[in-house]
Scaffold this motif. Structure first.
Motif, PDB file in Angstrom:
ATOM      1  N   GLU A 157       0.845  -1.194   0.000  1.00  0.00           N
ATOM      2  CA  GLU A 157       0.000   0.000   0.000  1.00  0.00           C
ATOM      3  C   GLU A 157       0.879   1.243   0.000  1.00  0.00           C
ATOM      4  OE1 GLU A 157      -2.783  -0.070   3.224  1.00  0.00           O
ATOM      5  OE2 GLU A 157      -4.014  -1.649   2.323  1.00  0.00           O
ATOM      6  N   ILE A 158       0.531   2.191  -0.866  1.00  0.00           N
ATOM      7  CA  ILE A 158       1.275   3.439  -0.991  1.00  0.00           C
ATOM      8  C   ILE A 158       0.328   4.581  -0.634  1.00  0.00           C
ATOM      9  CG2 ILE A 158       2.628   4.893  -2.525  1.00  0.00           C
ATOM     10  CD1 ILE A 158       3.800   2.102  -1.996  1.00  0.00           C
ATOM     11  N   HIS A 159       0.727   5.404   0.357  1.00  0.00           N
ATOM     12  CA  HIS A 159      -0.136   6.457   0.879  1.00  0.00           C
ATOM     13  C   HIS A 159       0.390   7.840   0.520  1.00  0.00           C
ATOM     14  CE1 HIS A 159      -2.619   3.866   3.590  1.00  0.00           C
ATOM     15  NE2 HIS A 159      -1.563   3.079   3.456  1.00  0.00           N
ATOM     16  N   ALA A 160      -0.524   8.776   0.366  1.00  0.00           N
ATOM     17  CA  ALA A 160      -0.167  10.157   0.053  1.00  0.00           C
ATOM     18  C   ALA A 160       0.624  10.771   1.206  1.00  0.00           C
ATOM     19  CB  ALA A 160      -1.429  10.976  -0.211  1.00  0.00           C
ATOM     20  N   GLY A 161       1.623  11.584   0.871  1.00  0.00           N
ATOM     21  CA  GLY A 161       2.396  12.272   1.883  1.00  0.00           C
ATOM     22  C   GLY A 161       3.345  11.385   2.662  1.00  0.00           C
ATOM     23  N   ARG A 162       3.673  10.209   2.110  1.00  0.00           N
ATOM     24  CA  ARG A 162       4.589   9.302   2.797  1.00  0.00           C
ATOM     25  C   ARG A 162       5.598   8.731   1.803  1.00  0.00           C
ATOM     26  NH1 ARG A 162       3.229   8.060   7.870  1.00  0.00           N
ATOM     27  NH2 ARG A 162       4.430   6.132   7.923  1.00  0.00           N
ATOM     28  N   VAL A 163       6.778   8.407   2.321  1.00  0.00           N
ATOM     29  CA  VAL A 163       7.826   7.791   1.517  1.00  0.00           C
ATOM     30  C   VAL A 163       7.922   6.329   1.919  1.00  0.00           C
ATOM     31  CG1 VAL A 163      10.269   7.782   0.905  1.00  0.00           C
ATOM     32  CG2 VAL A 163       9.098   9.952   1.328  1.00  0.00           C
ATOM     33  N   THR A 164       7.686   5.451   0.962  1.00  0.00           N
ATOM     34  CA  THR A 164       7.794   4.016   1.198  1.00  0.00           C
ATOM     35  C   THR A 164       9.034   3.503   0.478  1.00  0.00           C
ATOM     36  OG1 THR A 164       5.395   3.750   1.346  1.00  0.00           O
ATOM     37  CG2 THR A 164       6.694   1.768   0.907  1.00  0.00           C
ATOM     38  N   ALA A 165       9.976   2.973   1.234  1.00  0.00           N
ATOM     39  CA  ALA A 165      11.193   2.411   0.636  1.00  0.00           C
ATOM     40  C   ALA A 165      10.947   0.953   0.297  1.00  0.00           C
ATOM     41  CB  ALA A 165      12.369   2.545   1.600  1.00  0.00           C
ATOM     42  N   LEU A 166      11.360   0.572  -0.897  1.00  0.00           N
ATOM     43  CA  LEU A 166      11.260  -0.814  -1.340  1.00  0.00           C
ATOM     44  C   LEU A 166      12.667  -1.376  -1.421  1.00  0.00           C
ATOM     45  CD1 LEU A 166       9.332  -3.049  -2.395  1.00  0.00           C
ATOM     46  CD2 LEU A 166       9.725  -2.143  -4.699  1.00  0.00           C
ATOM     47  N   VAL A 167      12.971  -2.351  -0.566  1.00  0.00           N
ATOM     48  CA  VAL A 167      14.333  -2.869  -0.486  1.00  0.00           C
ATOM     49  C   VAL A 167      14.322  -4.379  -0.643  1.00  0.00           C
ATOM     50  CG1 VAL A 167      15.021  -0.976   1.041  1.00  0.00           C
ATOM     51  CG2 VAL A 167      14.309  -3.152   2.039  1.00  0.00           C
ATOM     52  N   GLY A 168      15.480  -4.910  -0.935  1.00  0.00           N
ATOM     53  CA  GLY A 168      15.632  -6.342  -1.110  1.00  0.00           C
ATOM     54  C   GLY A 168      16.947  -6.623  -1.791  1.00  0.00           C
ATOM     55  N   ASP A 169      17.414  -7.854  -1.687  1.00  0.00           N
ATOM     56  CA  ASP A 169      18.675  -8.232  -2.311  1.00  0.00           C
ATOM     57  C   ASP A 169      18.504  -8.292  -3.820  1.00  0.00           C
ATOM     58  OD1 ASP A 169      21.315  -8.898  -2.378  1.00  0.00           O
ATOM     59  OD2 ASP A 169      21.147 -10.642  -1.062  1.00  0.00           O
TER      60      ASP A 169
ATOM     61  N   VAL B 234       5.695   8.761  -2.401  1.00  0.00           N
ATOM     62  CA  VAL B 234       6.973   8.443  -3.035  1.00  0.00           C
ATOM     63  C   VAL B 234       7.330   6.989  -2.736  1.00  0.00           C
ATOM     64  CG1 VAL B 234       9.425   9.008  -3.212  1.00  0.00           C
ATOM     65  CG2 VAL B 234       7.758  10.827  -2.795  1.00  0.00           C
ATOM     66  N   VAL B 235       7.678   6.249  -3.790  1.00  0.00           N
ATOM     67  CA  VAL B 235       8.213   4.897  -3.639  1.00  0.00           C
ATOM     68  C   VAL B 235       9.694   4.972  -3.970  1.00  0.00           C
ATOM     69  CG1 VAL B 235       8.092   2.489  -4.363  1.00  0.00           C
ATOM     70  CG2 VAL B 235       6.017   3.887  -4.325  1.00  0.00           C
ATOM     71  N   LEU B 236      10.533   4.674  -2.989  1.00  0.00           N
ATOM     72  CA  LEU B 236      11.982   4.803  -3.133  1.00  0.00           C
ATOM     73  C   LEU B 236      12.620   3.423  -3.143  1.00  0.00           C
ATOM     74  CD1 LEU B 236      14.577   6.623  -3.043  1.00  0.00           C
ATOM     75  CD2 LEU B 236      14.466   6.395  -0.549  1.00  0.00           C
ATOM     76  N   ILE B 237      13.196   3.042  -4.282  1.00  0.00           N
ATOM     77  CA  ILE B 237      13.923   1.779  -4.372  1.00  0.00           C
ATOM     78  C   ILE B 237      15.395   2.076  -4.135  1.00  0.00           C
ATOM     79  CG2 ILE B 237      14.606  -0.139  -5.869  1.00  0.00           C
ATOM     80  CD1 ILE B 237      11.403   1.783  -6.534  1.00  0.00           C
ATOM     81  N   SER B 238      15.988   1.408  -3.166  1.00  0.00           N
ATOM     82  CA  SER B 238      17.371   1.718  -2.827  1.00  0.00           C
ATOM     83  C   SER B 238      18.042   0.543  -2.128  1.00  0.00           C
ATOM     84  CB  SER B 238      17.428   2.954  -1.917  1.00  0.00           C
ATOM     85  OG  SER B 238      18.759   3.272  -1.575  1.00  0.00           O
ATOM     86  N   HIS B 239      19.373   0.451  -2.333  1.00  0.00           N
ATOM     87  CA  HIS B 239      20.191  -0.493  -1.579  1.00  0.00           C
ATOM     88  C   HIS B 239      20.896   0.205  -0.417  1.00  0.00           C
ATOM     89  CE1 HIS B 239      19.944  -3.102  -5.220  1.00  0.00           C
ATOM     90  NE2 HIS B 239      20.000  -4.050  -4.310  1.00  0.00           N
ATOM     91  N   ASN B 240      20.816   1.528  -0.401  1.00  0.00           N
ATOM     92  CA  ASN B 240      21.547   2.304   0.607  1.00  0.00           C
ATOM     93  C   ASN B 240      20.656   2.510   1.830  1.00  0.00           C
ATOM     94  OD1 ASN B 240      22.748   4.470   2.107  1.00  0.00           O
ATOM     95  ND2 ASN B 240      23.956   4.974   0.304  1.00  0.00           N
ATOM     96  N   MET B 241      20.944   1.783   2.901  1.00  0.00           N
ATOM     97  CA  MET B 241      20.090   1.841   4.076  1.00  0.00           C
ATOM     98  C   MET B 241      20.187   3.187   4.788  1.00  0.00           C
ATOM     99  SD  MET B 241      18.402  -0.833   3.946  1.00  0.00           S
ATOM    100  CE  MET B 241      17.513  -0.428   5.436  1.00  0.00           C
ATOM    101  N   ALA B 242      21.320   3.877   4.645  1.00  0.00           N
ATOM    102  CA  ALA B 242      21.431   5.206   5.249  1.00  0.00           C
ATOM    103  C   ALA B 242      20.447   6.169   4.581  1.00  0.00           C
ATOM    104  CB  ALA B 242      22.852   5.727   5.116  1.00  0.00           C
TER     105      ALA B 242
END
Length: 283
Positions: A28-40, A196-204
């Motif tokens: 679920e992706i909500h307005a006004g929130r950043v959801t990070a999508l992570v995985g190997d 915002v859906v943010l795909i990243s490998h950088n946990m920082a």
């Protein structure tokens, strides 16, 4: 969370021949929130992004937009709903200037002629509103830095006034200052009420801007974690599928060096060593 999601995936699956890339994905992706999508690598992140963007069509499950099911079979379907995707390769034309890149394929015309003045004015207005600093909107994109190219690609995605922005590895290969510029823009999008859906490998980077982290492992959901309530070690464990990994071991060593109690296993090893030494002395 009580508010209804803008975008929701319900049991989405995707197969390529014998390879099951996604299995029963819920997100679920909500307005006004950043959801990070992570995985190997190979977890299914790219497949999921391309399914949302309409590059791939889901084999099973439903994609809901504001509570109603929609079939996304092509990129135009995704864009028409209000979803903009910025891929890692940015897809910018190096030989064109910033204005031409922002309006490529959606040029403004007046009496059948390109309205360069209107496009340039709108371009400057958009970049100023996003606090994007570039030398000029009329210089070729090839002359911009990596961070400037990234924010120009994000600005181009916003021309259509989307409600959901998907960013695929936006800080990959960027320096410290350029990364900060991109993350500042992500926070600005959130303050504007965009999802915002943010795909990243950088946990920082993830922990710096994300509200929650959705973990994929082997094409399946492996947990959704609120960033404020979840440790770095827990997220890494969900990504790798193992509670014992390099991150947790390094954390344990750091605690031990700082004078904290060693782990249970380490304490047991110390007890065994002391028992052995006592036995040797008695003998």
């Amino acid at each position: 969370m009580t508010t209804a999601p803008l975008l929701a995936l319900r049991g989405v699956s995707k197969r390529f021949g014998a390879v099951q890339a996604l299995s029963d994905i819920d997100l679920e992706i909500h307005a006004g929130r950043v959801t990070a999508l992570v995985g190997d690598n190979g977890a299914g992140k790219s497949t999921l992004v391309k399914t949302i963007a309409g590059v791939y069509t889901a084999d099973a499950g439903t994609i809901e937009w504001k509570g109603r099911a929609h079939r996304i079979a092509r990129p135009q379907d995704s864009q028409d709903l209000g979803i903009a995707t910025v891929y890692q390769d940015l897809a910018l034309c190096d030989n064109l200037d910033v204005v031409a890149n922002l309006y490529l394929g959606r040029e403004t015309r007046s009496l059948g002629v390109l309205d360069e003045v209107a496009m340039e004015a709108r371009c400057r207005e958009l970049l100023d509103s996003l606090s994007i600093r570039i030398p000029s909107v009329r210089i070729p994109v090839a002359s911009l830095s990596g961070g400037q190219r990234q924010v120009v690609a994000i600005a181009r995605a916003l021309i259509g006034e989307p409600e959901v922005v998907v960013l695929d590895e936006p800080t990959a290969a960027l320096g410290v200052e350029q990364t900060a510029q991109v993350l500042d823009l992500v926070e600005l999008l959130r303050r504007r009420g965009l999802a915002v859906v943010l795909i990243s490998h950088n946990m920082a980077d993830v922990r710096a801007v994300a509200d929650e982290v959705a973990v994929l492992r082997l094409g399946r959901n492996n947990g959704i974690f609120p960033v404020a309530e979840t440790s770095h070690e827990e997220i890494v464990a969900a990504i790798t599928g193992a509670a014992d990994n390099a991150v947790t071991r390094r954390s344990a060593r750091t605690l031990t060096k700082d004078g904290a109690a060693p782990s249970t296993d380490a304490a047991a090893d110390d007890d065994r060593n002391r028992t052995t030494e006592a036995g040797e002395e008695t003998a």
